[in-house]
Design an enzyme around this catalytic site. Structure first.
Site, PDB file in Angstrom:
ATOM      1  N   SER A  18      -6.260 -36.092  -3.538  1.00 53.63           N
ATOM      2  CA  SER A  18      -5.153 -36.362  -2.619  1.00 53.63           C
ATOM      3  C   SER A  18      -5.473 -37.567  -1.743  1.00 53.63           C
ATOM      4  O   SER A  18      -4.640 -38.460  -1.552  1.00 53.63           O
ATOM      5  CB  SER A  18      -4.908 -35.154  -1.706  1.00 53.63           C
ATOM      6  OG  SER A  18      -4.603 -34.012  -2.464  1.00 53.63           O
ATOM      7  N   ARG A  41      -5.448 -37.675   7.260  1.00 52.30           N
ATOM      8  CA  ARG A  41      -5.297 -36.213   7.218  1.00 52.30           C
ATOM      9  C   ARG A  41      -3.889 -35.790   7.613  1.00 52.30           C
ATOM     10  O   ARG A  41      -3.355 -34.814   7.088  1.00 52.30           O
ATOM     11  CB  ARG A  41      -6.357 -35.507   8.073  1.00 52.30           C
ATOM     12  CG  ARG A  41      -6.356 -33.981   7.899  1.00 52.30           C
ATOM     13  CD  ARG A  41      -7.693 -33.330   8.188  1.00 52.30           C
ATOM     14  NE  ARG A  41      -8.703 -33.717   7.249  1.00 52.30           N
ATOM     15  CZ  ARG A  41      -8.857 -33.196   6.021  1.00 52.30           C
ATOM     16  NH1 ARG A  41      -8.073 -32.221   5.599  1.00 52.30           N
ATOM     17  NH2 ARG A  41      -9.794 -33.638   5.222  1.00 52.30           N
ATOM     18  N   HIS A  44      -1.892 -36.346   4.558  1.00 51.24           N
ATOM     19  CA  HIS A  44      -2.279 -35.286   3.618  1.00 51.24           C
ATOM     20  C   HIS A  44      -1.522 -33.987   3.915  1.00 51.24           C
ATOM     21  O   HIS A  44      -1.112 -33.259   3.010  1.00 51.24           O
ATOM     22  CB  HIS A  44      -3.793 -35.072   3.743  1.00 51.24           C
ATOM     23  CG  HIS A  44      -4.365 -33.988   2.889  1.00 51.24           C
ATOM     24  ND1 HIS A  44      -4.727 -32.758   3.401  1.00 51.24           N
ATOM     25  CD2 HIS A  44      -4.634 -33.933   1.567  1.00 51.24           C
ATOM     26  CE1 HIS A  44      -5.205 -32.009   2.417  1.00 51.24           C
ATOM     27  NE2 HIS A  44      -5.164 -32.693   1.300  1.00 51.24           N
TER      28      HIS A  44
END
Lengths: 211, 211
Positions: A18, A41, A44
């Protein structure tokens, strides 16, 4: 792809793959390198690349936040969801407590009697208890605005404010209000944010220490 | 606006004002009217109007989901965050339990020994316990794929699947997989979704009964 193959993919490989996709699709990063893992993040967690433009970091905030986490500073959130999303293993390793007062009966009663949001009352209660905590607001702009008032009054002295409420009423104003305080902060400008964004930012800071 | 005025705004007024803004900025709604409150609550939760195009409803799913909730059907989630976001007052009123097995020690151990995600093992455990539950997947595509396999095998017979995992690896594939099952479902196509989206969909269904 065969489904058994899909399910055989190991969790750590899923995250690595990812992050590789995110890095390939992001614009070139021009901010401080230490902020990049936080931005990645959040993307993500949301699959929303708008956050590469929306996130605002005060200078040096990532280093200061990690110092606070290493020192075991309590994290206060404005929702049970954001509290649930913070990585408990990383918190245990650092001796960090995660607190949310939103579901306390006393908070509920006081909010109803004053006609304000529970989020406001829960912030007031948390500031009385841990005025130097890390405060993460992922939902309620009223919580962020009240926290800023308590900062200006000298009652709250946060080690970090994560200011990412989401929505349509007073959300943008609450983030602009945060920008006028002098505290270290990470904020998602505009309407977007949320409890998952708040815990993604906290986890990125934690993982920078524990992983 | 004076900040004291902001904090005097009542919570129910904030939500009404938000919904008014969302209605004004949305494209004209051409789907079934019963689906609209679900779409609006997801936008309310994310401030992301992409969900007006992303959400896919199987025919009659909202009515069937409400029947299941009225009958006190258990809700199973793939994250503690999604479980935390479901309105507990509404669940109590209907006798609905919310379950998430992700943090069970047994689930953790089995996932580590098999080299699969905890999400997969938690779904298997939930299907054994409550095969006819409402399953809401807001995070892990591996959970949704495993659930679809158990549906095809006749082991899971969900009253509803909320299929809104988020991310970059197998997420789109997992939603396409769900579309090939015969179960009632609400899914966010593409990469977007999340625990907040899962609980927003569940709350919209609950509020349609309890408010």
């Amino acid at each position: 792809m065969c489904l058994e193959e899909v399910n055989a993919v190991r969790p750590e490989e899923i995250e690595q793959a990812s992050m590789k996709t995110i890095a390939a699709e992001m614009d070139p990063w021009r901010g401080p390198g230490e902020n990049l893992p936080v931005v990645m993040r959040v993307i993500h967690t949301t699959a929303d690349f708008e956050f590469q433009k929306n996130l605002r970091f005060t200078p040096g905030v990532v280093g200061r936040a990690r110092e606070a986490l290493r020192a075991g500073t309590t994290i206060v959130t404005d929702t049970m969801m954001a509290a649930a999303g913070v990585n408990k293993k990383a918190c245990r390793a650092l001796g960090v407590q995660v607190a949310c007062r939103m579901s306390d009966a006393a908070v509920r009663e006081e909010a109803a009697s004053r006609g304000v949001t529970r989020a406001v009352v829960s912030m007031e209660a948390a500031v009385r208890e841990t005025p130097e905590a890390i405060f993460a607001i992922g939902n309620a702009p009223t919580a962020l605005i009240r926290l800023c008032e308590l900062i200006d009054a000298g009652e709250a002295r946060p080690a970090l404010v994560v200011g990412v409420p989401v929505g349509f009423v007073n959300v943008i104003e609450s983030k602009e209000r945060l920008a006028r305080t002098a505290v270290p902060s990470i904020a998602a400008m505009g309407r977007k944010g949320g409890s998952t964004v708040a815990s993604a930012i906290l986890n990125a800071l934690l993982y920078g220490i524990t992983r």
